[in-house]
Design an enzyme around this catalytic site. Structure first.
Site, mmCIF file in Angstrom:
data_model
loop_
_atom_site.group_PDB
_atom_site.id
_atom_site.type_symbol
_atom_site.label_atom_id
_atom_site.label_comp_id
_atom_site.label_asym_id
_atom_site.label_seq_id
_atom_site.Cartn_x
_atom_site.Cartn_y
_atom_site.Cartn_z
ATOM 1 N N SER A 1 -25.344 35.691 2.671
ATOM 2 C CA SER A 1 -26.640 35.023 2.636
ATOM 3 C C SER A 1 -26.653 33.773 1.761
ATOM 4 O O SER A 1 -26.984 32.679 2.224
ATOM 5 C CB SER A 1 -27.719 36.000 2.163
ATOM 6 O OG SER A 1 -28.972 35.360 2.083
ATOM 7 N N ARG B 1 -38.663 41.290 -4.434
ATOM 8 C CA ARG B 1 -37.254 40.910 -4.334
ATOM 9 C C ARG B 1 -36.781 40.967 -2.882
ATOM 10 O O ARG B 1 -35.649 41.361 -2.591
ATOM 11 C CB ARG B 1 -36.370 41.810 -5.219
ATOM 12 C CG ARG B 1 -36.654 41.679 -6.700
ATOM 13 C CD ARG B 1 -36.289 40.302 -7.200
ATOM 14 N NE ARG B 1 -36.624 40.128 -8.614
ATOM 15 C CZ ARG B 1 -36.489 38.986 -9.280
ATOM 16 N NH1 ARG B 1 -36.039 37.923 -8.652
ATOM 17 N NH2 ARG B 1 -36.818 38.896 -10.546
ATOM 18 N N SER C 1 -19.383 -5.751 -6.971
ATOM 19 C CA SER C 1 -18.840 -5.268 -8.237
ATOM 20 C C SER C 1 -19.713 -5.785 -9.372
ATOM 21 O O SER C 1 -20.156 -6.938 -9.351
ATOM 22 C CB SER C 1 -17.395 -5.755 -8.425
ATOM 23 O OG SER C 1 -16.955 -5.530 -9.747
ATOM 24 N N HIS D 1 2.957 2.735 10.893
ATOM 25 C CA HIS D 1 3.357 2.968 9.503
ATOM 26 C C HIS D 1 2.761 1.909 8.572
ATOM 27 O O HIS D 1 3.271 1.669 7.484
ATOM 28 C CB HIS D 1 4.881 3.002 9.342
ATOM 29 C CG HIS D 1 5.582 3.764 10.428
ATOM 30 N ND1 HIS D 1 5.691 5.127 10.411
ATOM 31 C CD2 HIS D 1 6.153 3.352 11.578
ATOM 32 C CE1 HIS D 1 6.341 5.534 11.502
ATOM 33 N NE2 HIS D 1 6.619 4.476 12.233
ATOM 34 N N GLN E 1 -26.010 44.273 12.436
ATOM 35 C CA GLN E 1 -27.334 43.913 11.952
ATOM 36 C C GLN E 1 -27.560 42.410 12.106
ATOM 37 O O GLN E 1 -28.676 41.955 12.321
ATOM 38 C CB GLN E 1 -27.501 44.325 10.487
ATOM 39 C CG GLN E 1 -28.927 44.170 9.985
ATOM 40 C CD GLN E 1 -29.102 44.732 8.590
ATOM 41 O OE1 GLN E 1 -28.946 44.008 7.608
ATOM 42 N NE2 GLN E 1 -29.391 46.022 8.501
ATOM 43 N N ARG F 1 -18.140 5.446 1.287
ATOM 44 C CA ARG F 1 -19.091 6.564 1.290
ATOM 45 C C ARG F 1 -18.813 7.487 2.469
ATOM 46 O O ARG F 1 -18.871 8.716 2.340
ATOM 47 C CB ARG F 1 -20.527 6.040 1.363
ATOM 48 C CG ARG F 1 -21.583 7.140 1.359
ATOM 49 C CD ARG F 1 -22.983 6.583 1.514
ATOM 50 N NE ARG F 1 -23.369 5.745 0.387
ATOM 51 C CZ ARG F 1 -24.523 5.075 0.315
ATOM 52 N NH1 ARG F 1 -25.386 5.129 1.328
ATOM 53 N NH2 ARG F 1 -24.795 4.346 -0.752
ATOM 54 N N THR G 1 -35.868 44.485 12.144
ATOM 55 C CA THR G 1 -35.227 44.410 10.843
ATOM 56 C C THR G 1 -35.305 42.963 10.365
ATOM 57 O O THR G 1 -35.637 42.056 11.143
ATOM 58 C CB THR G 1 -33.765 44.874 10.916
ATOM 59 O OG1 THR G 1 -33.223 44.970 9.591
ATOM 60 C CG2 THR G 1 -32.907 43.924 11.739
ATOM 61 N N ARG H 1 -31.266 11.347 -1.357
ATOM 62 C CA ARG H 1 -30.663 10.012 -1.335
ATOM 63 C C ARG H 1 -30.263 9.543 0.059
ATOM 64 O O ARG H 1 -30.401 8.360 0.374
ATOM 65 C CB ARG H 1 -29.424 10.023 -2.247
ATOM 66 C CG ARG H 1 -28.796 8.657 -2.502
ATOM 67 C CD ARG H 1 -27.698 8.783 -3.550
ATOM 68 N NE ARG H 1 -27.009 7.532 -3.761
ATOM 69 C CZ ARG H 1 -27.391 6.582 -4.607
ATOM 70 N NH1 ARG H 1 -28.482 6.751 -5.325
ATOM 71 N NH2 ARG H 1 -26.688 5.470 -4.748
ATOM 72 N N TYR H 2 -29.782 10.424 0.909
ATOM 73 C CA TYR H 2 -29.111 9.965 2.116
ATOM 74 C C TYR H 2 -29.731 10.403 3.447
ATOM 75 O O TYR H 2 -29.847 9.618 4.360
ATOM 76 C CB TYR H 2 -27.653 10.436 2.109
ATOM 77 C CG TYR H 2 -26.808 9.947 0.956
ATOM 78 C CD1 TYR H 2 -26.790 8.604 0.608
ATOM 79 C CD2 TYR H 2 -26.027 10.832 0.232
ATOM 80 C CE1 TYR H 2 -26.010 8.153 -0.452
ATOM 81 C CE2 TYR H 2 -25.246 10.394 -0.833
ATOM 82 C CZ TYR H 2 -25.233 9.052 -1.165
ATOM 83 O OH TYR H 2 -24.471 8.610 -2.207
#
Length: 480
Positions: free
Chosen positions: A328, A79, A283, A153, A235, A297, A105, A14-15
């Site tokens: 991860s 996996r 509206s 204020h 690591q 938004r 690695t 969408r954005y």
């Protein structure tokens, strides 16, 4: 599968801009992995390992032609995403298959790849932030002399100018530009460190030659476009690096929320509005409404950006010893979302700043409602200069001010303090001066001069590194 039949992140569907969505795409990630395997092989060959020239050439030719069907099948079976892509790369590079990932690695490609993507993401964001600052600076310059009622204020206070108020927004954006530039420049490279960061596998490959291992680390770093590598790692690279990147992004989120909220408040006062397109509907029920949907938004997404650093902080704090894998899945979400969200916010801010609408007559009317009370000190001083007694004058002003205040608050009328002064014979000595005493521009202090000095001494130097980008015209269009 029909894309409308499954959830899609609104950040991408969408954005977000095409370039930022591409930066976190599978194509970018896995082609980056292949480049890293190529760089490792080139450096290992340069330092004396037996790697055929044909292997290097094969790898160069197949950086981008990724067989996702094969890779997905391999990952489902093994996996392990990295080994799935090692196998997939090896299928199209048979000469290179025996040496792809040699001595490395998984984090050699995943972590170094992430650092490249994060660096490139900041390279997308920083020019966009500079452009927003440029746009708001033009707005500040245009309206530096236009008096407006200041608020503390959210209560009426001394006057400022519309342009001076905008410099408050720009200053925070300049700090965000500084902080994100620092984060960009601080990004290093994990380099080649092996399974626990000791470089033991590479030391074995080079038969105990420590210098060649150090040279390998430096050469791969250079080939990957970095000036330096982190001297020690486990690591993984320390997850505090993610914090260092997301923290200034969260701070930028706070800046956006403040700017957008200010504009929403001013829109309620009908003094300033965000862009509103010809066919835009405010509206579904109230046809007259001009809701500040862009700023709303922006506030919504800014709150999301602010909280994502909590993910990075939490992850950094629980990385046991040399590493754990509970980082991860979290990082796959929070890192892309932070960049995508900031990218969207920059487009929103640019769009807003390019189309801000100012209503000087509304601003003038509100000033006229409050200025008589603010001018009382000036009136007292003018009377003293004409020989009046300050305390006596103060009492006259106090009585008339309360009467005028009652008209405003109890009767709903206009502030008629000046008219009351014009009818009170006590103030006859300064009747001719009242117009000049009520000139709003005399109540704004050094606001226009502050804008000039700020733009010249602070904004222009900060934008200088982005001069080439800013010289090209670019309007921010909202996709929806």
């Amino acid at each position: 599968m029909d894309p409308h039949a499954r959830y899609q992140s609104p950040l991408t569907s969408r954005y977000a801009s095409a370039e930022m969505a591409a930066n976190f795409s599978d194509n970018k990630r896995f082609s980056t992995w292949r480049k890293l395997w190529l760089n490792l092989a080139i450096a290992e060959k340069e330092l004396g390992l037996e790697i055929p020239d044909g292997a290097i050439e094969e790898m160069k030719e197949h950086i981008f032609d990724i067989d996702y069907e094969l890779a997905n099948a391999e990952e489902k079976k093994r996996r392990h995403d990295v080994m799935a892509h090692v196998h997939t790369f090896g299928v199209v590079c048979p000469k290179a298959a025996p040496i792809i990932h040699l001595g490395a690695t998984s984090c050699y490609v995943t972590d170094n790849g992430d650092l490249i993507i994060l660096r490139d993401g900041l390279d997308i964001l920083l020019p966009k932030l500079a452009r927003v600052i440029q746009r708001l600076s033009a707005f500040a310059e245009q309206y530096k002399n236009l008096p407006t009622l200041g608020f503390t204020h959210f209560q009426p206070a001394q006057l400022t100018t519309v342009g001076k108020r905008a410099t408050l927004w720009i200053q925070e954006l300049l700090w965000d530009l500084r902080n994100l530039t620092r984060a960009r420049e601080d990004i290093g490279f994990r380099g080649v460190k092996g399974t626990t960061g000791t470089q033991g596998s590479f030391l074995a490959l080079f038969e105990g030659d420590h210098q060649k291992v150090e040279d390998l680390d430096q050469r791969v770093t250079e080939l990957s476009g970095f000036k330096e590598y982190y001297p020690v790692t486990g690591q993984t690279y320390s997850r505090k690096i993610d914090v260092d990147i997301l923290m200034p992004m969260a701070s930028f989120g706070a800046t956006v929320h403040k700017i957008a909220t200010d504009i929403r408040l001013l829109a309620n006062l009908k003094e300033i509005e965000e862009p509103f397109e010809k066919d835009q509907i405010g509206s579904s029920a109230m046809a007259y409404k001009r809701n500040p949907m862009r700023c709303e938004r922006a506030c919504s997404l800014a709150r999301h950006l602010q909280i994502l650093v909590q993910d990075a902080l939490g992850t950094a704090s629980v990385q046991w010893l040399e590493r754990t894998l509970d980082d991860s899945a979290n990082r796959r979400i929070c890192l892309p979302e932070a960049f995508l969200t900031m990218d969207i916010l920059l487009t929103l801010l640019q769009n807003i700043s390019e189309g801000l609408v100012v209503y000087p007559k509304v601003i003038e009317r509100r000033i006229n409602q409050e200025l008589p009370f603010m001018a009382t000190e000036n009136i007292i001083m003018a009377m003293v200069k004409k020989g009046g007694d300050r305390q006596e004058c103060h009492e006259h002003i106090r009585v008339l001010s309360h009467e005028a205040g009652a008209v405003v608050k109890q009767e709903g009328g206009e502030n008629d303090l000046i008219q009351r002064i014009q009818k009170d014979p006590y103030f006859e000595p300064i009747w001719a001066e009242l117009k000049s005493l009520m000139d709003p521009s005399t109540f704004t202090g050094r606001a226009p001069q502050q804008v000039d000095r700020f733009l010249k001494n602070y904004v222009q130097p900060a934008l200088k590194p982005f001069a080439d980008v800013l010289a090209t015209e670019s309007k921010a269009e909202l996709s929806v």
